[in-house]
Design a protein around this motif. Structure first.
Motif, short mmCIF file in Angstrom:
data_model
loop_
_atom_site.label_atom_id
_atom_site.label_comp_id
_atom_site.label_asym_id
_atom_site.label_seq_id
_atom_site.Cartn_x
_atom_site.Cartn_y
_atom_site.Cartn_z
N ALA A 1 -7.38 -1.65 7.32
CA ALA A 1 -8.83 -1.52 7.49
C ALA A 1 -9.49 -2.89 7.44
O ALA A 1 -10.42 -3.18 8.22
N GLU A 2 -9.02 -3.76 6.54
CA GLU A 2 -9.59 -5.11 6.45
C GLU A 2 -9.27 -5.92 7.70
O GLU A 2 -10.12 -6.66 8.21
N ASP B 1 -8.77 -4.80 10.70
CA ASP B 1 -9.60 -4.31 11.80
C ASP B 1 -11.03 -4.82 11.66
O ASP B 1 -11.64 -5.24 12.66
N GLU C 1 -5.55 0.12 3.19
CA GLU C 1 -6.59 -0.85 2.84
C GLU C 1 -6.44 -2.13 3.64
O GLU C 1 -7.41 -2.69 4.16
#
Length: 339
Positions: free
Chosen positions: A43-44, A46, A40
Motif C-alpha cells: 500500500a505504501e 502504491d 502495508e
C-alpha cells in the motif's frame, strides 16, 4: 549496531519483489504476520508511486512540476514526502536538494532507469546549478506550494527512504512483531528485533538483509541507508555518468567513494547523510564527523573508512533463503532520484 556475529536464530519470514526500480524485501519475526505486513508495504509503495514518480504523467509530482511558477495545493502524502526532502536539504546545508530534477533529466535519466540508454552518443549538456530548495514556497498547514518557474522537483531519494520508514512502522503496528523493510540501499526497522539483531550484509552496491558473505553488521533498531555511484551509471558522450547530482553544478558528483552507508534513527535522515557524503567527495569524512552518525565509506580503490563508532567488519553467516519471486503481472514503479 553490535560488533559481534549474532548467534544462529530461526530465519525471519521474508518476501521480495521488484519495486521503485530496485528490489523490495520485507522480513518479519513472526511468520504468520507476513501477509499483513506485506499488505502495508505494498500500500505504501502504491501511494508513493502515485504521489512522487517522475515517470508517471498522472503522478502528483508531474502535476506539481507542470504548475511551477503558480501556487497549487498538494495532497497529504505528497506534502509529507516534500517535507522529508526539505528536511534533507536543511540537514545537509543544501548538498542534497530536491530541485535537481531538470539536471537529472538533462543528463539522460529522463525515463525509468531500466530504459536509460547504457551508451548514449549525444554530448553531455553543460551543467547548470539547481534553482535551490530555499526558493520553494510551501506552507505545511495549508499544503499550498509554489515552485520557482522552470523548476522540476525530484523526490526520488527521500521518498524511497520515507516509504521504508512508514512501511516498517505501519507493518509493526499492524502485526505487533519485528519488521525490516529494505528498498535497495534503504533499510528501516520497527518493533522488536530478532535475537542478535537483523543481520545486514554490506556490499559494493548497497546494504541488504539475508547476507551472502562479506562485511556484515547486526542492527537492533533504527535505519541504514547506502548511497553509491555504481548501480545507476551509464555512458553519454564518451563519459561515465551516475545519478547523484551535485546541486551546485548540475553535474554528477565527482567520484570519491563507491558507497557510503550511514546509520540513523530514520531512513530519511540516513539517506540524506549518505547521499550528501557522495556529493561532498573527499570532504565527506570531516563533514560526517560533525553529524556524529555511524558511517562506513568505501573508496574507489577499496579502502574503507569507518566513522562515528561504526564497528569493524565481521563476516556474514551462510546465505539465508532468497526472497520469493514477484507474482506474475506485478508492477515495478521507479521514482527516479539517487539512492
Amino acid at each position: 549496531m553490535t560488533t559481534h556475529t549474532p548467534a544462529p536464530t530461526p530465519a525471519p519470514a521474508q518476501v521480495g519483489f521488484p519495486a521503485l526500480g530496485t528490489t523490495a524485501a520485507l522480513l518479519v519475526t513472526e511468520p504468520d504476520a507476513l501477509p499483513a505486513a506485506e499488505a502495508e508495504l505494498r500500500a505504501e509503495l502504491d501511494a508513493v508511486d502515485r504521489a512522487c514518480s517522475r515517470f508517471r504523467p498522472d503522478s502528483e509530482l508531474s502535476r506539481v512540476n507542470v504548475a511551477a511558477g503558480a501556487e497549487t495545493e498538494v495532497g497529504g502524502y505528497f506534502a509529507e514526502a516534500l517535507e522529508a526532502a526539505l528536511r534533507a536539504a536543511r540537514l545537509t546545508g543544501g548538498v542534497v536538494d530536491p530541485t535537481v530534477g531538470s539536471a537529472v533529466i538533462a543528463l539522460g535519466y529522463d525515463r525509468t532507469f531500466a530504459s536509460v540508454r547504457p551508451d548514449d552518443a549525444r554530448p553531455v549538456p553543460v551543467g547548470r546549478p539547481a534553482p535551490g530548495w530555499r526558493r520553494i514556497v510551501f506552507d505545511p498547514r495549508t499544503r499550498r506550494l509554489c515552485l520557482p518557474a522552470g523548476t522540476r522537483l525530484d523526490l526520488g531519494a527521500t521518498a524511497k527512504a520515507l516509504v521504508a520508514d512508514r512501511a516498517a512502522r505501519l507493518a509493526a503496528e499492524a502485526t505487533g512483531c519485528g519488521v525490516l523493510v529494505s528498498l535497495g540501499g534503504d533499510l528501516a526497522t520497527a518493533g522488536p528485533a530478532p535475537e542478535g539483531g537483523w543481520r545486514i550484509a554490506l556490499a559494493d552496491d548497497h546494504a541488504r538483509p539475508a547476507p551472502e558473505g562479506g562485511a556484515a553488521v547486526a542492527v537492533t533498531g533504527g535505519a541504514l541507508a547506502t548511497s553509491g555511484i555504481r548501480v545507476r551509471a551509464w555512458r553519454r558522450g564518451g563519459r561515465v555518468l551516475h545519478h547523484i547530482v551535485d546541486p551546485a553544478t548540475g553535474e554528477p558528483a565527482v567520484p570519491a567513494w563507491r558507497t557510503v552507508t550511514v546509520a540513523a534513527a530514520t531512513c530519511v535522515d540516513a539517506n540524506a547523510v549518505s547521499t550528501a557524503a557522495i556529493v561532498l567527495g573527499e570532504r565527506a569524512p570531516d563533514w560526517l564527523r560533525g553529524t556524529a552518525l555511524p558511517a562506513r565509506l568505501t573508496g574507489l580503490d577499496g579502502r574503507v573508512v569507518r566513522l562515528g563508532g561504526w564497528p569493524p567488519d565481521s563476516h556474514a553467516p551462510a546465505p539465508a533463503p532468497a526472497p520469493a519471486p514477484a507474482p506474475p503481472g506485478s508492477r515495478s514503479p521507479d521514482l527516479g532520484g539517487p539512492r
